[in-house]
Design a protein around this motif. Sequence first.
Motif, PDB file in Angstrom:
ATOM      1  N   VAL A  45      60.469  37.588 -21.690  1.00  0.00           N
ATOM      2  CA  VAL A  45      60.447  39.036 -22.236  1.00  0.00           C
ATOM      3  C   VAL A  45      59.063  39.771 -22.429  1.00  0.00           C
ATOM      4  CG1 VAL A  45      61.480  40.670 -24.081  1.00  0.00           C
ATOM      5  CG2 VAL A  45      62.708  38.661 -22.959  1.00  0.00           C
ATOM      6  N   GLY A  46      58.127  38.596 -22.823  1.00  0.00           N
ATOM      7  CA  GLY A  46      56.726  39.041 -23.356  1.00  0.00           C
ATOM      8  C   GLY A  46      56.733  39.448 -24.701  1.00  0.00           C
ATOM      9  N   ILE A  47      57.162  38.674 -25.607  1.00  0.00           N
ATOM     10  CA  ILE A  47      57.227  39.206 -26.946  1.00  0.00           C
ATOM     11  C   ILE A  47      56.887  38.047 -27.607  1.00  0.00           C
ATOM     12  CG2 ILE A  47      58.851  40.795 -26.748  1.00  0.00           C
ATOM     13  CD1 ILE A  47      61.176  39.109 -27.630  1.00  0.00           C
ATOM     14  N   SER A  48      56.488  38.274 -29.105  1.00  0.00           N
ATOM     15  CA  SER A  48      56.005  37.326 -30.027  1.00  0.00           C
ATOM     16  C   SER A  48      57.310  36.378 -30.565  1.00  0.00           C
ATOM     17  CB  SER A  48      55.146  37.880 -31.380  1.00  0.00           C
ATOM     18  OG  SER A  48      56.082  38.588 -32.111  1.00  0.00           O
ATOM     19  N   ASP A  49      56.773  35.159 -31.276  1.00  0.00           N
ATOM     20  CA  ASP A  49      57.900  34.274 -31.698  1.00  0.00           C
ATOM     21  C   ASP A  49      58.565  35.354 -33.004  1.00  0.00           C
ATOM     22  OD1 ASP A  49      56.775  32.389 -30.351  1.00  0.00           O
ATOM     23  OD2 ASP A  49      56.063  31.068 -31.899  1.00  0.00           O
ATOM     24  N   SER A  50      57.782  36.216 -33.818  1.00  0.00           N
ATOM     25  CA  SER A  50      58.490  36.797 -34.812  1.00  0.00           C
ATOM     26  C   SER A  50      59.378  37.746 -34.275  1.00  0.00           C
ATOM     27  CB  SER A  50      57.443  37.131 -35.731  1.00  0.00           C
ATOM     28  OG  SER A  50      56.442  38.507 -34.996  1.00  0.00           O
ATOM     29  N   VAL A  51      58.933  38.436 -33.490  1.00  0.00           N
ATOM     30  CA  VAL A  51      59.912  39.486 -32.781  1.00  0.00           C
ATOM     31  C   VAL A  51      61.249  38.993 -32.097  1.00  0.00           C
ATOM     32  CG1 VAL A  51      60.072  41.468 -30.874  1.00  0.00           C
ATOM     33  CG2 VAL A  51      58.032  41.164 -32.242  1.00  0.00           C
ATOM     34  N   GLY A 102      70.122  33.097 -16.879  1.00  0.00           N
ATOM     35  CA  GLY A 102      69.799  31.811 -16.966  1.00  0.00           C
ATOM     36  C   GLY A 102      70.885  30.868 -17.121  1.00  0.00           C
ATOM     37  N   ALA A 103      70.427  29.521 -17.433  1.00  0.00           N
ATOM     38  CA  ALA A 103      71.211  28.378 -17.470  1.00  0.00           C
ATOM     39  C   ALA A 103      72.148  28.877 -18.934  1.00  0.00           C
ATOM     40  CB  ALA A 103      70.493  27.209 -17.629  1.00  0.00           C
ATOM     41  N   GLU A 104      72.948  27.818 -18.940  1.00  0.00           N
ATOM     42  CA  GLU A 104      74.092  27.945 -20.132  1.00  0.00           C
ATOM     43  C   GLU A 104      73.074  28.065 -21.300  1.00  0.00           C
ATOM     44  OE1 GLU A 104      77.510  27.418 -22.192  1.00  0.00           O
ATOM     45  OE2 GLU A 104      77.126  27.675 -20.203  1.00  0.00           O
ATOM     46  N   TRP A 105      72.235  27.019 -21.626  1.00  0.00           N
ATOM     47  CA  TRP A 105      71.234  27.240 -22.895  1.00  0.00           C
ATOM     48  C   TRP A 105      69.801  27.349 -22.490  1.00  0.00           C
ATOM     49  CZ3 TRP A 105      72.883  27.533 -28.085  1.00  0.00           C
ATOM     50  CH2 TRP A 105      74.323  26.869 -28.136  1.00  0.00           C
ATOM     51  N   VAL A 106      69.312  28.425 -22.996  1.00  0.00           N
ATOM     52  CA  VAL A 106      67.842  28.980 -22.556  1.00  0.00           C
ATOM     53  C   VAL A 106      66.867  28.664 -23.897  1.00  0.00           C
ATOM     54  CG1 VAL A 106      66.178  30.562 -21.601  1.00  0.00           C
ATOM     55  CG2 VAL A 106      68.432  30.491 -20.986  1.00  0.00           C
ATOM     56  N   GLU A 107      65.847  27.969 -23.761  1.00  0.00           N
ATOM     57  CA  GLU A 107      64.866  27.339 -24.616  1.00  0.00           C
ATOM     58  C   GLU A 107      64.253  28.825 -25.439  1.00  0.00           C
ATOM     59  OE1 GLU A 107      61.617  24.369 -25.847  1.00  0.00           O
ATOM     60  OE2 GLU A 107      62.424  24.008 -23.808  1.00  0.00           O
ATOM     61  N   PHE A 108      63.883  28.729 -26.535  1.00  0.00           N
ATOM     62  CA  PHE A 108      63.193  29.991 -27.319  1.00  0.00           C
ATOM     63  C   PHE A 108      61.984  30.379 -26.523  1.00  0.00           C
ATOM     64  CE2 PHE A 108      60.355  31.601 -30.305  1.00  0.00           C
ATOM     65  CZ  PHE A 108      60.977  32.304 -31.110  1.00  0.00           C
ATOM     66  N   ALA A 109      61.005  29.424 -26.187  1.00  0.00           N
ATOM     67  CA  ALA A 109      59.959  29.699 -25.566  1.00  0.00           C
ATOM     68  C   ALA A 109      59.999  30.463 -24.452  1.00  0.00           C
ATOM     69  CB  ALA A 109      59.083  28.498 -25.481  1.00  0.00           C
ATOM     70  N   THR A 132      64.552  25.479 -30.410  1.00  0.00           N
ATOM     71  CA  THR A 132      65.704  26.491 -30.505  1.00  0.00           C
ATOM     72  C   THR A 132      66.143  26.807 -29.185  1.00  0.00           C
ATOM     73  OG1 THR A 132      64.811  26.965 -32.732  1.00  0.00           O
ATOM     74  CG2 THR A 132      66.434  28.421 -31.555  1.00  0.00           C
ATOM     75  N   TRP A 133      67.271  26.718 -28.961  1.00  0.00           N
ATOM     76  CA  TRP A 133      67.994  27.091 -27.780  1.00  0.00           C
ATOM     77  C   TRP A 133      68.669  28.383 -27.941  1.00  0.00           C
ATOM     78  CZ3 TRP A 133      67.469  22.242 -28.849  1.00  0.00           C
ATOM     79  CH2 TRP A 133      66.659  21.604 -28.230  1.00  0.00           C
ATOM     80  N   PHE A 134      69.010  29.397 -27.197  1.00  0.00           N
ATOM     81  CA  PHE A 134      70.221  30.310 -27.245  1.00  0.00           C
ATOM     82  C   PHE A 134      71.053  30.348 -25.902  1.00  0.00           C
ATOM     83  CE2 PHE A 134      65.954  32.491 -28.870  1.00  0.00           C
ATOM     84  CZ  PHE A 134      66.314  32.260 -30.023  1.00  0.00           C
TER      85      PHE A 134
END
Length: 95
Positions: free
Chosen positions: A26-32, A13-20, A59-61
């Motif tokens: 990935v197809g996972i829940s927020d908590s995972v 992805g790009a430099e920063w990728v948003e949490f959502a 939040t970005w990663f």
Amino acid sequence: MTRLSICGVLAAGAEWVEFAVVRDTVGISDSVLSKHSRVLEDAGYLEVRKGAVGRRPRTWFRLTPKGRTAFTDHLTWLQNLAQAPDRPAPAPQDA
């Protein structure tokens, strides 16, 4: 496999990728995602940035250089394993 998928999304992805975006891709829940991102952050593979868009928190990663190297090394190890199924591949150095 979840952490590898998270790193794959971030590496592509790009430099920063948003949490959502990571969560949905990935197809996972927020908590995972929260749990696995904390483990990756603690290992020094992931950088987290928090902020807001309007009034909504975001939040970005992104992968750190160490995380990008570990991800690339792990992919190389997997490719070597796939190309030589009769011989065990050497373990990745820092995966």
